[in-house]
Design a protein around this motif. Structure first.
Motif, PDB file in Angstrom:
ATOM      1  N   ALA A 253       0.833  -1.206   0.000  1.00 26.49           N
ATOM      2  CA  ALA A 253       0.000   0.000   0.000  1.00 26.49           C
ATOM      3  C   ALA A 253       0.867   1.255   0.000  1.00 26.49           C
ATOM      4  O   ALA A 253       0.531   2.265  -0.632  1.00 26.49           O
ATOM      5  N   THR A 254       2.000   1.207   0.693  1.00 29.88           N
ATOM      6  CA  THR A 254       2.935   2.331   0.688  1.00 29.88           C
ATOM      7  C   THR A 254       3.510   2.543  -0.706  1.00 29.88           C
ATOM      8  O   THR A 254       3.573   3.670  -1.213  1.00 29.88           O
ATOM      9  N   LEU A 255       3.908   1.464  -1.346  1.00 28.84           N
ATOM     10  CA  LEU A 255       4.458   1.562  -2.696  1.00 28.84           C
ATOM     11  C   LEU A 255       3.437   2.133  -3.679  1.00 28.84           C
ATOM     12  O   LEU A 255       3.814   2.816  -4.645  1.00 28.84           O
ATOM     13  N   ALA A 256       2.156   1.873  -3.448  1.00 26.52           N
ATOM     14  CA  ALA A 256       1.123   2.360  -4.362  1.00 26.52           C
ATOM     15  C   ALA A 256       1.119   3.879  -4.464  1.00 26.52           C
ATOM     16  O   ALA A 256       0.675   4.440  -5.471  1.00 26.52           O
ATOM     17  N   ARG A 257       1.628   4.561  -3.450  1.00 28.63           N
ATOM     18  CA  ARG A 257       1.713   6.026  -3.518  1.00 28.63           C
ATOM     19  C   ARG A 257       2.696   6.484  -4.598  1.00 28.63           C
ATOM     20  O   ARG A 257       2.698   7.655  -4.978  1.00 28.63           O
ATOM     21  N   TRP A 258       3.533   5.584  -5.062  1.00 31.01           N
ATOM     22  CA  TRP A 258       4.510   5.908  -6.103  1.00 31.01           C
ATOM     23  C   TRP A 258       4.112   5.355  -7.464  1.00 31.01           C
ATOM     24  O   TRP A 258       4.913   5.385  -8.401  1.00 31.01           O
ATOM     25  N   ASN A 259       2.914   4.844  -7.610  1.00 37.56           N
ATOM     26  CA  ASN A 259       2.537   4.203  -8.875  1.00 37.56           C
ATOM     27  C   ASN A 259       2.671   5.127 -10.078  1.00 37.56           C
ATOM     28  O   ASN A 259       2.966   4.678 -11.186  1.00 37.56           O
ATOM     29  N   ASP A 260       2.446   6.431  -9.873  1.00 38.47           N
ATOM     30  CA  ASP A 260       2.535   7.354 -11.002  1.00 38.47           C
ATOM     31  C   ASP A 260       3.986   7.747 -11.307  1.00 38.47           C
ATOM     32  O   ASP A 260       4.233   8.548 -12.214  1.00 38.47           O
ATOM     33  N   ALA A 261       4.928   7.181 -10.573  1.00 33.08           N
ATOM     34  CA  ALA A 261       6.353   7.449 -10.837  1.00 33.08           C
ATOM     35  C   ALA A 261       6.985   6.319 -11.640  1.00 33.08           C
ATOM     36  O   ALA A 261       8.203   6.201 -11.689  1.00 33.08           O
ATOM     37  N   ARG A 262       6.156   5.498 -12.282  1.00 31.82           N
ATOM     38  CA  ARG A 262       6.645   4.316 -13.002  1.00 31.82           C
ATOM     39  C   ARG A 262       7.779   4.667 -13.964  1.00 31.82           C
ATOM     40  O   ARG A 262       7.611   5.458 -14.883  1.00 31.82           O
ATOM     41  N   ASP A 263       8.934   4.041 -13.705  1.00 33.14           N
ATOM     42  CA  ASP A 263      10.116   4.214 -14.559  1.00 33.14           C
ATOM     43  C   ASP A 263      10.449   5.693 -14.803  1.00 33.14           C
ATOM     44  O   ASP A 263      10.900   6.063 -15.882  1.00 33.14           O
ATOM     45  N   ALA A 264      10.209   6.537 -13.773  1.00 33.40           N
ATOM     46  CA  ALA A 264      10.485   7.971 -13.894  1.00 33.40           C
ATOM     47  C   ALA A 264      11.974   8.213 -13.653  1.00 33.40           C
ATOM     48  O   ALA A 264      12.412   8.451 -12.536  1.00 33.40           O
ATOM     49  N   HIS A 265      12.740   8.190 -14.728  1.00 33.64           N
ATOM     50  CA  HIS A 265      14.204   8.212 -14.596  1.00 33.64           C
ATOM     51  C   HIS A 265      14.737   9.569 -14.133  1.00 33.64           C
ATOM     52  O   HIS A 265      15.864   9.659 -13.655  1.00 33.64           O
ATOM     53  N   GLU A 266      13.924  10.639 -14.272  1.00 30.63           N
ATOM     54  CA  GLU A 266      14.379  11.967 -13.861  1.00 30.63           C
ATOM     55  C   GLU A 266      13.970  12.309 -12.429  1.00 30.63           C
ATOM     56  O   GLU A 266      14.225  13.400 -11.944  1.00 30.63           O
TER      57      GLU A 266
END
Length: 279
Positions: A253-266
């Motif tokens: 559930a904590t990781l889900a807060r980063w779902n929109d950062a998928r493969d965000a290399h910058e």
């Protein structure tokens, strides 16, 4: 089998690199381009994989199929393979629970032979040498060992029982990935009180502490879309063993807060921690 044809489902960063290693001992390594992204196509071209237009075409030509996809898709994909009547060796190499691996093996019987697999380590590029753990019928695991012989993908056979390789993968991932989540929480809490650098200094006195590697939080955020489902699978495995799954559910559930950062290399460390602090 001598110089088999191999099909890879689907060529993500791990799958494409593993498939490229298999190419050293295969007649050809195929991938299905239908419905795949331009990023997948670029990876497949980069690693010298041979495109085919449809999944049935891939299955008809392949002696071995390797499934490396997001965990949530593993069973549905296996159903497609079973419906086609694939008769070769199917390597279920996703980060899924032992119970799900066994269900997939049952789905594909009696036509295909299922080898349970679990990759531990980074994709085999730039000198990295992950290990592909295997469990299943002796003849089939020997076939996969031969496929990766002399390549950057090491193999290790754990036994003949489907589920053993998945169990090892999830046991390892439970610690490794949850530890990275705890690093983000600890440093995020310390930052709120202005003591994050002091926390890192304390942790750096222990050379084996993830807390001394805050830069890895950015990589964790970019991979959260994939790690979260893996931890949910691991939680299911814990529950099946009558062990409490709550921490892994909470980490997912904590990781889900980063779902929109998928493969965000910058992404920067500050960005990642800021996203973590937003509901």
């Amino acid at each position: 089998m001598d110089q088999p044809t191999v099909g890879i489902l689907h060529p993500g960063s791990m799958g494409a690199a593993v498939a490229a290693c298999a190419a050293a001992n295969a007649a050809a390594v195929l991938w299905c381009e239908t419905g795949r992204s331009t990023a997948s196509a670029r990876r497949a071209e980069q690693f010298g994989l041979t495109p085919v237009s449809t999944l049935p075409a891939l299955l008809d030509r392949s002696d071995i199929v390797i499934s490396l996809c997001p965990p949530a898709a593993a069973e549905d994909l296996a159903c497609e393979i079973a419906a086609h009547g694939f008769t070769g060796v199917y390597v279920e190499a996703n980060a899924i629970s032992p119970e799900r691996a066994q269900r997939i093996a049952a789905l594909l019987k009696p036509h295909a032979t299922v080898v349970d697999g679990g990759v531990v380590g980074s994709p085999p590029v730039g000198g990295k040498t992950p290990t592909l753990y295997l469990s299943g019928a002796i003849a089939a695991t020997e076939c996969i060992e031969a496929l990766f012989g002399g390549t950057a993908v090491r193999t290790a056979v754990l036994g003949i029982e489907v589920g053993k390789a998945s169990a090892l993968k999830l046991a390892y991932t439970s610690f490794q990935k949850t530890s990275r989540v705890l690093v983000a929480l600890a440093i995020g809490m310390a930052r709120e009180h202005g003591v994050d650098q002091e926390l890192i200094e304390v942790a750096s006195r222990r050379t084996d502490s993830y807390l001394s590697e805050p830069q890895y939080i950015v990589k964790t955020a970019a991979r959260a879309w994939r790690w979260g489902p893996e931890l949910e699978e691991a939680a299911d495995a814990l529950a099946a063993a009558n062990l409490p799954p709550d921490m892994l559910h909470a980490a997912a559930a904590t990781l889900a807060r980063w779902n929109d950062a998928r493969d965000a290399h910058e992404l920067t460390l500050t960005d990642a921690l800021d996203r973590l602090a937003q509901p």
